[in-house]
Design a protein around this motif. Structure first.
Motif, PDB file in Angstrom:
ATOM      1  N   UNK A   1       0.848  -1.190   0.000  1.00 14.28           N
ATOM      2  CA  UNK A   1       0.000   0.000   0.000  1.00 14.28           C
ATOM      3  C   UNK A   1       0.888   1.247   0.000  1.00 14.28           C
ATOM      4  N   UNK A   2       0.570   2.178  -0.893  1.00 16.36           N
ATOM      5  CA  UNK A   2       1.350   3.416  -0.977  1.00 16.36           C
ATOM      6  C   UNK A   2       0.573   4.657  -0.547  1.00 16.36           C
ATOM      7  N   UNK A   3      -0.758   4.588  -0.593  1.00 20.38           N
ATOM      8  CA  UNK A   3      -1.544   5.799  -0.313  1.00 20.38           C
ATOM      9  C   UNK A   3      -2.845   5.461   0.410  1.00 20.38           C
ATOM     10  N   UNK A   4      -3.149   6.268   1.408  1.00 21.18           N
ATOM     11  CA  UNK A   4      -4.484   6.275   2.018  1.00 21.18           C
ATOM     12  C   UNK A   4      -5.202   7.495   1.441  1.00 21.18           C
ATOM     13  N   UNK A   5      -6.242   7.266   0.665  1.00 16.91           N
ATOM     14  CA  UNK A   5      -7.001   8.377   0.081  1.00 16.91           C
ATOM     15  C   UNK A   5      -8.135   8.730   1.032  1.00 16.91           C
ATOM     16  N   UNK A   6      -8.010   9.901   1.672  1.00 13.09           N
ATOM     17  CA  UNK A   6      -8.995  10.283   2.683  1.00 13.09           C
ATOM     18  C   UNK A   6     -10.016  11.253   2.100  1.00 13.09           C
TER      19      UNK A   6
ATOM     20  N   UNK B   1     -11.390  17.234  15.336  1.00  8.34           N
ATOM     21  CA  UNK B   1     -10.106  16.651  14.950  1.00  8.34           C
ATOM     22  C   UNK B   1      -9.954  15.206  15.343  1.00  8.34           C
ATOM     23  N   UNK B   2     -11.073  14.559  15.705  1.00  2.42           N
ATOM     24  CA  UNK B   2     -11.031  13.178  16.200  1.00  2.42           C
ATOM     25  C   UNK B   2     -11.271  12.138  15.118  1.00  2.42           C
ATOM     26  N   UNK B   3     -11.526  12.547  13.883  1.00  2.86           N
ATOM     27  CA  UNK B   3     -11.991  11.583  12.877  1.00  2.86           C
ATOM     28  C   UNK B   3     -11.264  11.716  11.544  1.00  2.86           C
ATOM     29  N   UNK B   4     -11.257  10.594  10.827  1.00  2.00           N
ATOM     30  CA  UNK B   4     -10.779  10.562   9.449  1.00  2.00           C
ATOM     31  C   UNK B   4     -11.679   9.625   8.662  1.00  2.00           C
ATOM     32  N   UNK B   5     -12.019  10.015   7.441  1.00  2.00           N
ATOM     33  CA  UNK B   5     -12.799   9.167   6.531  1.00  2.00           C
ATOM     34  C   UNK B   5     -11.860   8.611   5.469  1.00  2.00           C
ATOM     35  N   UNK B   6     -11.778   7.290   5.384  1.00  2.08           N
ATOM     36  CA  UNK B   6     -10.907   6.624   4.408  1.00  2.08           C
ATOM     37  C   UNK B   6     -11.755   6.157   3.235  1.00  2.08           C
ATOM     38  N   UNK B   7     -11.449   6.682   2.034  1.00  4.73           N
ATOM     39  CA  UNK B   7     -12.248   6.368   0.839  1.00  4.73           C
ATOM     40  C   UNK B   7     -11.663   5.220   0.034  1.00  4.73           C
ATOM     41  N   UNK B   8     -10.331   5.070   0.018  1.00  7.67           N
ATOM     42  CA  UNK B   8      -9.717   3.992  -0.772  1.00  7.67           C
ATOM     43  C   UNK B   8      -8.251   3.844  -0.404  1.00  7.67           C
ATOM     44  N   UNK B   9      -7.678   2.749  -0.880  1.00 11.16           N
ATOM     45  CA  UNK B   9      -6.248   2.482  -0.734  1.00 11.16           C
ATOM     46  C   UNK B   9      -5.649   2.312  -2.129  1.00 11.16           C
ATOM     47  N   UNK B  10      -4.494   2.924  -2.356  1.00 10.07           N
ATOM     48  CA  UNK B  10      -3.784   2.741  -3.621  1.00 10.07           C
ATOM     49  C   UNK B  10      -2.568   1.856  -3.367  1.00 10.07           C
ATOM     50  N   UNK B  11      -2.327   0.900  -4.286  1.00 14.56           N
ATOM     51  CA  UNK B  11      -1.242  -0.067  -4.135  1.00 14.56           C
ATOM     52  C   UNK B  11      -0.089   0.239  -5.097  1.00 14.56           C
ATOM     53  N   UNK B  12       1.024  -0.364  -4.789  1.00 12.97           N
ATOM     54  CA  UNK B  12       2.275  -0.114  -5.509  1.00 12.97           C
ATOM     55  C   UNK B  12       2.154  -0.331  -7.011  1.00 12.97           C
TER      56      UNK B  12
END
Length: 275
Positions: free
Chosen positions: A173-178, A201-212
């Motif tokens: 995994x190279x990227x967390x797309x928030x 500031x307590x939250x993050x929404x993760x939309x996808x993961x990008x791979x190598x």
């Protein structure tokens, strides 16, 4: 003559005699129907006088709502709520969090205190650009250090191992797309209700993961997905509750159909909500 005088005297005595006040009632003849005696009418009480005529069958008025004006003071339902304020963090706690985050290899920097009013803001915010070495957060996200630390542990201990098993052909995994970090708003972008944990500031929404190797795995409804990609998403969603106090995934509701909502809200007794 004597007989005539005697008879006249008897008539005078009968005429002068007083009749009884309560005369005997006539007896009912055997076999005859009983006489029906109507009850005496009950006098109707006089209606109270009113200066305003009331409409017939008008509904009774309801008590005024607490926020409506009234001649009488509204009944208090409890102490008034204090205005929302930004939660403070001690320098020692913040420094301890940053030390642990640096040890994991995250890339971040301190930024000025955020105060957008109405309880929106972060006492000691950071700008996170890499959750772990070589794993970027795009775009960079403003958040509390505690949020970044939970994200880094989740990625290192659960997401990366699950991806290495389920999606090993895609590379690392190279990227967390928030989709969202800090933003001043209410929950689910509603117009009324409670303030969002994003606003603290307590939250993050993760939309996808990008791979190598260029593969991108989007977060989407995958309950019935029998592929390894579906297994990967369900695994990392379940594991999120080990690090975050709240995990909402695409199966929770329509508002989270295309991302993970992850937050570190503090609840009584360490209670966690994961769906």
């Amino acid at each position: 003559m004597l007989r005539i005088a005697t008879a006249a005297a008897a008539c005078l005595l009968l005429t002068a005699a007083a009749l009884p006040e309560n005369a005997p009632l006539p007896q009912t003849r055997p076999g005859a129907p009983a006489a029906i005696v109507a009850p005496a009418p009950v006098p109707r009480p006089e209606a109270p006088k009113s200066s305003k005529p009331t409409e017939p069958d008008a509904p009774k008025s309801l008590p005024a709502a607490p926020d409506e004006t009234s001649d009488q003071p509204a009944e208090m339902q409890g102490p008034p709520r204090p205005p929302l304020t930004i939660a403070s963090e001690t320098d020692a706690d913040h420094q301890a969090c940053e030390t642990e985050l640096q040890a994991l290899g995250a890339t971040f920097k301190d930024i000025p205190r955020i105060d957008d009013g109405n309880g929106c803001g972060i006492d000691k915010p950071i700008l996170l650009s890499e959750a772990l070495p070589g794993i970027k957060v795009k775009p960079e996200g403003k958040m509390r250090c505690a949020t970044a630390l939970a994200l880094a542990h989740w990625m290192k201990e659960s997401v990366i191992p699950a991806a290495g098993t389920a999606l090993k052909d895609a590379g690392r995994i190279t990227t967390i797309n928030q989709a969202s970090t800090y933003i001043c708003r209410l929950r689910n972008n509603a117009t009324t209700g409670k303030i969002s944990e994003h606003a603290r500031g307590n939250a993050i929404d993760v939309a996808s993961f990008t791979f190598e190797k260029g593969t991108s795995v989007a977060v989407e409804p995958r309950r019935e997905d029998s592929t390894l990609t579906g297994a990967f998403q369900r695994t990392v969603s379940a594991a999120g509750c080990l690090y975050f106090a709240t995990v909402l995934d695409p199966e929770s509701d329509a508002a989270h159909e295309h991302h993970f909502h992850l937050d570190v809200i503090s609840r009584n007794g360490g209670f966690r909500y994961c769906h």
